[in-house]
Each structure stands twice: as C-alpha cells, then as structure tokens.
Motif scaffolding. Sequence first.
Motif, mmCIF file in Angstrom:
data_model
loop_
_atom_site.group_PDB
_atom_site.id
_atom_site.type_symbol
_atom_site.label_atom_id
_atom_site.label_comp_id
_atom_site.label_asym_id
_atom_site.label_seq_id
_atom_site.Cartn_x
_atom_site.Cartn_y
_atom_site.Cartn_z
ATOM 1 N N PRO A 343 0.946 -1.466 0.114
ATOM 2 C CA PRO A 343 0.447 -0.039 -0.007
ATOM 3 C C PRO A 343 1.023 1.402 -0.247
ATOM 4 O O PRO A 343 0.600 2.345 -0.317
ATOM 5 C CB PRO A 343 -0.736 -0.231 1.458
ATOM 6 C CG PRO A 343 -0.486 -1.684 1.420
ATOM 7 C CD PRO A 343 0.442 -2.222 0.891
ATOM 8 N N ASN A 344 1.907 0.730 0.540
ATOM 9 C CA ASN A 344 2.753 2.267 0.544
ATOM 10 C C ASN A 344 3.934 2.884 -0.887
ATOM 11 O O ASN A 344 4.139 3.579 -0.948
ATOM 12 C CB ASN A 344 4.121 2.199 1.882
ATOM 13 C CG ASN A 344 4.470 1.126 1.174
ATOM 14 O OD1 ASN A 344 4.523 -0.010 1.555
ATOM 15 N ND2 ASN A 344 6.143 1.371 1.827
ATOM 16 N N VAL A 345 3.157 2.035 -2.017
ATOM 17 C CA VAL A 345 3.688 2.245 -3.146
ATOM 18 C C VAL A 345 3.187 2.757 -4.387
ATOM 19 O O VAL A 345 2.088 1.807 -4.406
ATOM 20 C CB VAL A 345 4.491 0.880 -3.636
ATOM 21 C CG1 VAL A 345 5.878 1.297 -4.574
ATOM 22 C CG2 VAL A 345 5.836 0.687 -3.110
ATOM 23 N N LYS A 346 4.037 3.600 -4.928
ATOM 24 C CA LYS A 346 3.169 3.819 -6.300
ATOM 25 C C LYS A 346 3.933 4.021 -6.972
ATOM 26 O O LYS A 346 4.681 4.642 -7.096
ATOM 27 C CB LYS A 346 1.993 5.249 -5.887
ATOM 28 C CG LYS A 346 0.530 4.957 -5.213
ATOM 29 C CD LYS A 346 0.058 6.705 -4.610
ATOM 30 C CE LYS A 346 -1.030 6.554 -4.092
ATOM 31 N NZ LYS A 346 -1.678 5.299 -4.388
ATOM 32 N N SER A 347 3.635 3.880 -8.190
ATOM 33 C CA SER A 347 4.585 3.771 -9.440
ATOM 34 C C SER A 347 3.338 4.244 -10.867
ATOM 35 O O SER A 347 2.555 4.252 -11.073
ATOM 36 C CB SER A 347 5.209 2.360 -10.515
ATOM 37 O OG SER A 347 4.247 1.248 -10.349
#
Length: 426
Positions: A343-347
């Motif tokens: 959940p803490n990763v966005k790409s």
Amino acid sequence: MVNIQENDNWKSAVKTVKKLDPKKLEIVKSTLPVVKEHGEAITKRFYKRLFENHPELKNIFNMTHQVSGDQPKALANAVYAAAANIEDMSAIMPALERIMQKHRSLNIKPEHYPIVGENLLGAIKEVLGDAATDEIIDAWADAYDVISDVFIRAEQELYKNAESQPGGWAGFKDFVIDKKVNESDIITSFYLKPKDGEQLPVFIPGQYITVKVDIPQEKYTHLRQYSLSDRPGLDYYRISVKREDPIREGLPPGVVSTDLHKLFHEGDILPISSPAGDFYLDINSNEPVVLISGGVGLTPVTSMLNYIAFEQPDRKVYYIQAARNGKVHAFRSHVRNLSSEHPNVKSYFIYEKPTETDRQNQYFDKEGYITLDWLKEVLPSNKAQFYFCGPTVFMKVVNSFLKEWGVPEKDIHYEFFGSFGNLEDE
C-alpha cells in the motif's frame, strides 16, 4: 529489518587539513583564475603524460571517458575546486565523497598520488609555459601535497570500513554469475554470488560496485561501476547492465557492457570490489520518497524502492520511470506488482514513443516527457526526499523542476558519475 549503518569517520580526515605556507597559499590563490581558464588543456596534457609514462594505469582508468573528453573535464573541475577550498575542504564535502568513494571502489592507493602529482605539475608547466615560474610550480606542488594528504587519509578510512564489516574484503573478489536475466531488449541483469560462499556485506540502497573485466582481445583490464539494482540483505548482488551502443559517430560501443551481454554467462567469474558510492537512500528517515529515473538510471532507485517496500512498509514511496517504450523498459512487471501488493508504493511510467503493444496493454501512464505540471498532479506535495538518476539532460530538467517547485536543496539527491560539480555546473 536489514541492519545497515553509515560510517562517516572518513570525514574527520577532510576536516583536518595540513596548513599551506601563507606565501605559497597566496600564490596558489592568485594563479587560480589562469589554471581554471586552461583547466581542460592542462588535464588533457596530464593524461597524455600519465599514460605515456605509466601505461599500466590504463588498467584503472576508463579509456572511453578519455576519448569522449569527460574525464579531463571532471579532473579540471576537481583540481580547481580542491585548490579553491584548500583552507577548508569540508566546504566541498559532497563532491569529495563522490570522488573518494570512487577511488576506494577502483582500488586507488597512496602510491598512485605522487605519480599523479608529478604529471599534473608537468602538464601545468607545459601548458602555461614561461608563465609557470619555478615559484608558482613550487607553490602548486605544496598545494597538491596538502590535497593528496586529505584524500589518502580519508580513503584509508573508507578501505577500513569496507574491509572490517561482516563479509567485507579488500581489493577485488571473485564472484560467480549465478543467474543472467534479460530485463528488456537492452538491459540484462547479472545475479552475483561470492565464489568462496562467504557472507555478503550489506550496502546502502543506491550504491554501486566496480566490476573488473579482462577481455582476450583487449590489452588492458577494464573497470566499470554498476549500481546494485536490488535491495541489501539478500544472498546475491544484482547489477542490471544496459548494452551501450555508440553515443555518436566516431565513438566505440561500450566495451564492457557489450561483452558482458555477449561473452559472460551463468557460471562465469567476475571480480568485483565491495559496494561504494555517495548516492544512497536516507535509511534513517521515514519521510516520503520520490524516485525518478530515465532509462537505465532506474537501477539505483529500484534498489531503493525494493528496500522501502520490504523494510520500511510504513514509508510512502512514489516511483516514476521514463523510458522510450516498453521494449527497453526493465522491471515493469516487478514494479507494478510491488504497487499492487504494498500500500505504501505508487508507480508511474512515462513512455516517449510507446509502441502499439504498449498502448493495447496500457503499459504506461503518460506519453511524452516528464513535466512539472504532471509531477504536481501525481504527487501529493513537494514535501519529500527526491532521488533521481538518468541521462544528463534528463537530470538537468528534473533538477530545474524541483528547484522551481521550491524543493529544498537538502531534499534533492542525484547520481552523477564523472563530475566534481553539480548539475548547474554542467
């Protein structure tokens, strides 16, 4: 949690500088402008002298950088900056760390410094001619002794750090290519494990190793730095190498990158130095992180991404990759999987010239180029640590965007091989 500690005891050597005789200091200061004006001519002549007198040093220097002119320019910047700050070299600490880390990775030793000094002073004399009086050369000789003393003492501390940590070693150590994986049409990953089976020392995400390659048709050994592209704490090191085609007419293809792709296979041996480098994630912070890369510049920031995803699950990270298209884009599926699973990763992916396949499979989020307006759309704010890496032009653009957006200097970090200065100087 991987136990990583930064060891900064080398900095004490930079802060403790031998005093230069006041008269000689004044001579150095007064001649700085002319040395700067003729800096590249001096350093080009220096390298010519150096390799004529000590051809064995071609085993250390990247000769491609000699052809392109990158190395003489970098050295000219270094000589000028170090001399200009000779009374307090801690004022240029970030640039010094970049060079010292590279020296340690290349196995530069104290005995190399007198050789460099002799040929550098000779080059100054040859380029400046009668203007370089004995008094001036004598003053610059003492200044070089002061500067080289700082480098030698600081680099000795870096060598101690590298060797004393669990699994650490001196010089180059043989590693086996455990696995070779094609990541894209031009990028291949090499998974490296120590031949002796010993423990791997940890590193800070973003750092690199130096690979030593002996090629049968080449007279000299080739040393190249490659960023580690996976996180620390695993039982392998991974480098992801782009096959370097000629950047312009008259220049050869990348000797080492081409041969790694074509000639080295699983089971082969690669000697490497232990991890080094001044571009690395602030592992002691929990601030949000924005990772921006262009092309193969994704390698160090992918190491940072993997570390945050698995070791700092509460730390927000935004991963932005610019590529020409999906054919040359490495780690696309891996990064998308991290985004869906953590959940803490966005790409976000930006393709300059997407293919029809890229469009059909929705492989990218933006077509064209990165822009400041777009960054403001996808990022919640400029309150983050920004790390970026890629071609020089790409980084200059990103750097200008961040400055325009008001990101503080302390939160802007970039990987830039071969330069003593910064992006504004290039």
